[in-house]
Design a protein around this motif. Structure first.
Motif, PDB file in Angstrom:
ATOM      1  N   THR A 392       0.767  -1.391   0.050  1.00  0.00           N
ATOM      2  CA  THR A 392       0.167  -0.187  -0.028  1.00  0.00           C
ATOM      3  C   THR A 392       0.998   1.072  -0.036  1.00  0.00           C
ATOM      4  OG1 THR A 392      -1.721  -1.170   1.303  1.00  0.00           O
ATOM      5  CG2 THR A 392      -1.665   1.291   1.115  1.00  0.00           C
ATOM      6  N   LEU A 393       1.920   1.189   0.769  1.00  0.00           N
ATOM      7  CA  LEU A 393       2.885   2.483   0.922  1.00  0.00           C
ATOM      8  C   LEU A 393       3.645   2.561  -0.542  1.00  0.00           C
ATOM      9  CD1 LEU A 393       3.952   4.634   2.696  1.00  0.00           C
ATOM     10  CD2 LEU A 393       5.562   2.847   3.348  1.00  0.00           C
ATOM     11  N   GLY A 394       3.959   1.596  -1.047  1.00  0.00           N
ATOM     12  CA  GLY A 394       4.514   1.494  -2.287  1.00  0.00           C
ATOM     13  C   GLY A 394       3.437   2.122  -3.552  1.00  0.00           C
ATOM     14  N   TYR A 395       2.468   1.737  -3.415  1.00  0.00           N
ATOM     15  CA  TYR A 395       1.286   2.353  -4.313  1.00  0.00           C
ATOM     16  C   TYR A 395       1.032   3.705  -4.095  1.00  0.00           C
ATOM     17  CZ  TYR A 395      -0.619  -1.041  -7.267  1.00  0.00           C
ATOM     18  OH  TYR A 395      -0.691  -2.085  -8.553  1.00  0.00           O
ATOM     19  N   ARG A 396       1.275   4.179  -2.817  1.00  0.00           N
ATOM     20  CA  ARG A 396       0.999   5.601  -2.733  1.00  0.00           C
ATOM     21  C   ARG A 396       2.108   6.419  -3.273  1.00  0.00           C
ATOM     22  NH1 ARG A 396      -1.116   6.537   3.882  1.00  0.00           N
ATOM     23  NH2 ARG A 396      -3.242   5.177   3.391  1.00  0.00           N
ATOM     24  N   TYR A 397       3.104   6.032  -3.020  1.00  0.00           N
ATOM     25  CA  TYR A 397       4.450   6.711  -3.770  1.00  0.00           C
ATOM     26  C   TYR A 397       4.377   6.744  -5.192  1.00  0.00           C
ATOM     27  CZ  TYR A 397       6.809   7.904   0.362  1.00  0.00           C
ATOM     28  OH  TYR A 397       7.194   8.292   1.873  1.00  0.00           O
ATOM     29  N   LEU A 398       3.714   5.590  -5.684  1.00  0.00           N
ATOM     30  CA  LEU A 398       3.676   5.387  -7.367  1.00  0.00           C
ATOM     31  C   LEU A 398       2.453   6.313  -7.758  1.00  0.00           C
ATOM     32  CD1 LEU A 398       4.804   3.315  -9.311  1.00  0.00           C
ATOM     33  CD2 LEU A 398       2.880   1.831  -8.932  1.00  0.00           C
ATOM     34  N   VAL A 399       1.422   6.380  -6.956  1.00  0.00           N
ATOM     35  CA  VAL A 399       0.593   7.459  -7.546  1.00  0.00           C
ATOM     36  C   VAL A 399       1.170   8.817  -7.517  1.00  0.00           C
ATOM     37  CG1 VAL A 399      -1.573   8.529  -6.782  1.00  0.00           C
ATOM     38  CG2 VAL A 399      -1.531   6.340  -6.775  1.00  0.00           C
ATOM     39  N   GLN A 400       2.048   9.400  -6.356  1.00  0.00           N
ATOM     40  CA  GLN A 400       2.567  10.503  -6.491  1.00  0.00           C
ATOM     41  C   GLN A 400       3.935  10.518  -7.511  1.00  0.00           C
ATOM     42  OE1 GLN A 400       3.731  10.958  -2.339  1.00  0.00           O
ATOM     43  NE2 GLN A 400       1.789  10.713  -1.446  1.00  0.00           N
ATOM     44  N   LYS A 401       4.176   9.428  -8.340  1.00  0.00           N
ATOM     45  CA  LYS A 401       5.136   9.739  -9.428  1.00  0.00           C
ATOM     46  C   LYS A 401       6.537   9.871  -8.670  1.00  0.00           C
ATOM     47  CE  LYS A 401       2.361  11.035 -13.069  1.00  0.00           C
ATOM     48  NZ  LYS A 401       2.007  12.218 -14.209  1.00  0.00           N
ATOM     49  N   GLU A 402       6.542   9.211  -7.220  1.00  0.00           N
ATOM     50  CA  GLU A 402       7.783   9.253  -6.678  1.00  0.00           C
ATOM     51  C   GLU A 402       8.287   7.812  -6.946  1.00  0.00           C
ATOM     52  OE1 GLU A 402       9.344  11.539  -4.919  1.00  0.00           O
ATOM     53  OE2 GLU A 402       7.947  12.800  -4.451  1.00  0.00           O
ATOM     54  N   TYR A 403       8.806   7.579  -8.256  1.00  0.00           N
ATOM     55  CA  TYR A 403       9.303   6.217  -8.446  1.00  0.00           C
ATOM     56  C   TYR A 403      10.353   5.548  -7.799  1.00  0.00           C
ATOM     57  CZ  TYR A 403       5.995   7.502 -12.460  1.00  0.00           C
ATOM     58  OH  TYR A 403       4.820   7.873 -13.005  1.00  0.00           O
ATOM     59  N   PRO A 404      11.292   6.206  -7.473  1.00  0.00           N
ATOM     60  CA  PRO A 404      12.676   5.609  -6.916  1.00  0.00           C
ATOM     61  C   PRO A 404      12.196   4.859  -5.677  1.00  0.00           C
ATOM     62  CG  PRO A 404      13.386   7.593  -7.860  1.00  0.00           C
ATOM     63  CD  PRO A 404      11.718   7.372  -7.863  1.00  0.00           C
ATOM     64  N   ILE A 405      11.489   5.643  -4.758  1.00  0.00           N
ATOM     65  CA  ILE A 405      11.186   5.498  -3.512  1.00  0.00           C
ATOM     66  C   ILE A 405      10.047   4.085  -3.469  1.00  0.00           C
ATOM     67  CG2 ILE A 405       9.345   6.859  -2.930  1.00  0.00           C
ATOM     68  CD1 ILE A 405      11.463   5.446  -0.203  1.00  0.00           C
ATOM     69  N   ALA A 406       9.042   4.248  -4.525  1.00  0.00           N
ATOM     70  CA  ALA A 406       8.146   3.149  -4.552  1.00  0.00           C
ATOM     71  C   ALA A 406       8.747   1.850  -5.282  1.00  0.00           C
ATOM     72  CB  ALA A 406       7.077   3.683  -6.072  1.00  0.00           C
ATOM     73  N   LEU A 407       9.623   2.081  -6.063  1.00  0.00           N
ATOM     74  CA  LEU A 407      10.476   0.757  -6.594  1.00  0.00           C
ATOM     75  C   LEU A 407      11.216   0.023  -5.429  1.00  0.00           C
ATOM     76  CD1 LEU A 407      11.857   2.046  -9.822  1.00  0.00           C
ATOM     77  CD2 LEU A 407      10.057  -0.115  -9.591  1.00  0.00           C
ATOM     78  N   ALA A 408      11.751   0.879  -4.584  1.00  0.00           N
ATOM     79  CA  ALA A 408      12.378   0.443  -3.378  1.00  0.00           C
ATOM     80  C   ALA A 408      11.567  -0.463  -2.323  1.00  0.00           C
ATOM     81  CB  ALA A 408      13.163   1.614  -2.764  1.00  0.00           C
ATOM     82  N   LEU A 409      10.547   0.211  -2.371  1.00  0.00           N
ATOM     83  CA  LEU A 409       9.683  -0.584  -1.374  1.00  0.00           C
ATOM     84  C   LEU A 409       9.009  -1.669  -1.931  1.00  0.00           C
ATOM     85  CD1 LEU A 409       7.412   2.830  -0.172  1.00  0.00           C
ATOM     86  CD2 LEU A 409       8.738   1.461   1.305  1.00  0.00           C
ATOM     87  N   LEU A 410       8.686  -1.770  -3.203  1.00  0.00           N
ATOM     88  CA  LEU A 410       7.970  -2.825  -3.822  1.00  0.00           C
ATOM     89  C   LEU A 410       9.113  -3.829  -4.003  1.00  0.00           C
ATOM     90  CD1 LEU A 410       5.521  -1.021  -6.022  1.00  0.00           C
ATOM     91  CD2 LEU A 410       5.105  -2.120  -3.937  1.00  0.00           C
ATOM     92  N   MET A 411      10.279  -3.455  -4.294  1.00  0.00           N
ATOM     93  CA  MET A 411      11.342  -4.579  -4.634  1.00  0.00           C
ATOM     94  C   MET A 411      11.824  -5.353  -3.391  1.00  0.00           C
ATOM     95  SD  MET A 411      14.073  -3.434  -7.217  1.00  0.00           S
ATOM     96  CE  MET A 411      14.277  -1.884  -6.592  1.00  0.00           C
TER      97      MET A 411
END
Length: 470
Positions: A392-411
């Protein structure tokens, strides 16, 4: 209680005892009446086995001399039934040595067995029935006040019971106090005791040790570090015991009491601490002989003869209601303490994740990833977050287009939960939105492999493959 120094030896003994039963059933001699000559042969064999194997040589010699006197006086001449004979010999031996583990057992014929039935087939069918059993787990529930309760009737071999035990512990994983009910538990396997004890400790320590006469060596039972399930080293623990609590069940209570990790409630236990083996006498009888001695590393002693004395003595008919009341108070205190601590930890995690976001923005990806992995690892170990929260946290950053942190969380999520189709699906989406379709395709395919019914992954694979062919 069979406490064996090695797996192969344990299997050998199990097979020998079972096959003795098969032989008896097939030959139909189990209910044949005894005569004085056969009695003498049995008693001579018992005398020799006890003298050679009992943990304390001097007691073994005393028992052997007693049996020889019984033979000379023809003490059992009036007894002809195998079960009556085994019960009487067991009682007489108990008057000499006071070790409740020593017992002569008659092998009863099974009237349901057909003559000539294949004993190996009988063994495999018996093993299948054992696997279908409850593995000693009679009841698992959560009482009001978020109190976990486990009614455990035996410590079955860990090779068979571990999955069931883990399932039971998962049901009470998030409770604020735990009650383990051993009032009707007559023992079992020391490895299973070790496994269940380990759930309540984070430190690496020795729970119990057994000195074995044969081989003259000591076997150590230490806390298992990785149980495949989060541990509960701080949860308030209450153990219910009584006069029927025996052998391995007593060890469980004694181990935790010695480490001051649990409150024992109920009545004094039976007092059997010496582990051993079943020895075959003939096709009609076997005898359990203690060949080892438990030695607790804290008390330098054990519960043989004395039993485990409860911290709170209370009559059995009142013990459960009393324990629930006691656990409810402990649970409230534990909940308040853990809630306050959780807020502190989560606040620190949030602060550090904000730092990681800033580091990603300045191109310091290595440092940012180290923070992300450190924060999430702590969150999981403290049982504050799991796959769903990270996703869920990864998706929130993904929606905000904060791709590096989103990828780090989801990886991190797919590494921590490698069998989750959803985790791979989310990471695939993150790679696709961040402009890396080849990696997105890899993770969508993995998601579909884990869950062939994932229609979203199937659709995205087709779309990405179509894009690649343009």
């Amino acid at each position: 209680m069979i406490m064996n120094p090695g797996y192969k030896r344990r299997i050998k003994i199990i097979f020998s005892v079972i096959l003795i039963g098969f032989t008896s059933a097939l030959s139909q001699t189990g209910d044949k009446m005894l005569n004085s000559e056969e009695q003498a042969q049995i008693l001579h064999t018992i005398s020799r086995l006890i003298m050679q194997n009992y943990i304390h040589k001097e007691i073994g010699d005393t028992c052997a001399r007693f049996l020889e006197k019984q033979i000379d006086s023809n003490a059992y001449s009036e007894i002809t039934h195998p079960r009556e004979f085994s019960d009487r010999v067991t009682t007489d031996l108990l008057s000499v040595h006071q070790d409740k583990h020593i017992r002569l057992q008659s092998v009863e014929p099974d009237e349901n067995k057909l003559e000539g039935e294949n004993p190996l087939l009988v063994f495999f069918l018996h093993a299948q029935e054992e696997r279908k059993g409850d593995m000693g787990i009679r009841e698992v529930k959560i009482f009001s006040g978020n109190i976990g309760y486990l009614d455990l009737r035996s410590f079955e071999p860990l090779e068979l019971s571990q999955p069931r035990i883990i399932n039971a512990l998962q049901l009470i994983q998030n409770t604020d106090a735990v009650i383990i009910d051993l009032r009707n538990n007559n023992g079992g396997n020391p490895a299973t005791v070790q496994f269940l004890c380990s759930w309540f400790f984070s430190d690496s320590l020795t729970l119990n040790q057994i000195f074995w006469r044969r081989g003259n060596y000591t076997e150590y039972f230490r806390v298992i570090e990785d149980m495949g399930i989060p541990k509960r080293p701080q949860v308030p623990l209450f153990i219910l015991c009584g006069g029927r609590t025996f052998s391995a069940a007593e060890e469980f209570a004694y181990n935790l009491q010695a480490q001051r990790r649990a409150t024992i409630i109920g009545e004094q236990t039976a007092g059997g601490a010496n582990p051993g083996y079943s020895f075959a006498i003939n096709e009609r009888f076997n005898i359990f002989i203690p060949t080892g001695e438990s030695i607790n590393p804290v008390t330098k002693s054990n519960w043989e003869g004395s039993g485990v004395r409860p911290d709170i003595a209370i009559q059995e008919q009142n013990v459960l209601s009393f324990a629930i009341e006691k656990a409810a108070r402990a649970a409230r205190i534990y909940r308040e303490k853990t809630d306050d601590l959780a807020v502190e930890i989560l606040a620190d995690m949030a602060r550090r994740l904000y730092t990681a976001v800033d580091l990603f923005k300045t191109g310091k990806d290595t440092a940012a990833n180290e923070i992300v992995y450190s924060v999430l690892t702590r969150g999981i170990s403290e049982r504050l977050i799991g796959e769903w929260e990270i996703n869920t946290l990864g998706y929130r950053y993904l929606v905000q287009k904060e791709y590096p942190i989103a990828l780090a969380l989801l990886m991190f999520n797919v590494q921590s939960f490698p069998y989750s189709s959803n985790a791979y699906d989310s990471l695939g989406e993150a790679f696709l939105k961040s402009g890396v379709p080849d990696k997105a395709l890899i993770h969508y395919r993995k998601s579909l492999e884990l869950n062939p019914d994932n229609q979203n992954a199937r659709l995205m694979i087709k779309e990405i493959e179509a894009m690649e062919h343009k």
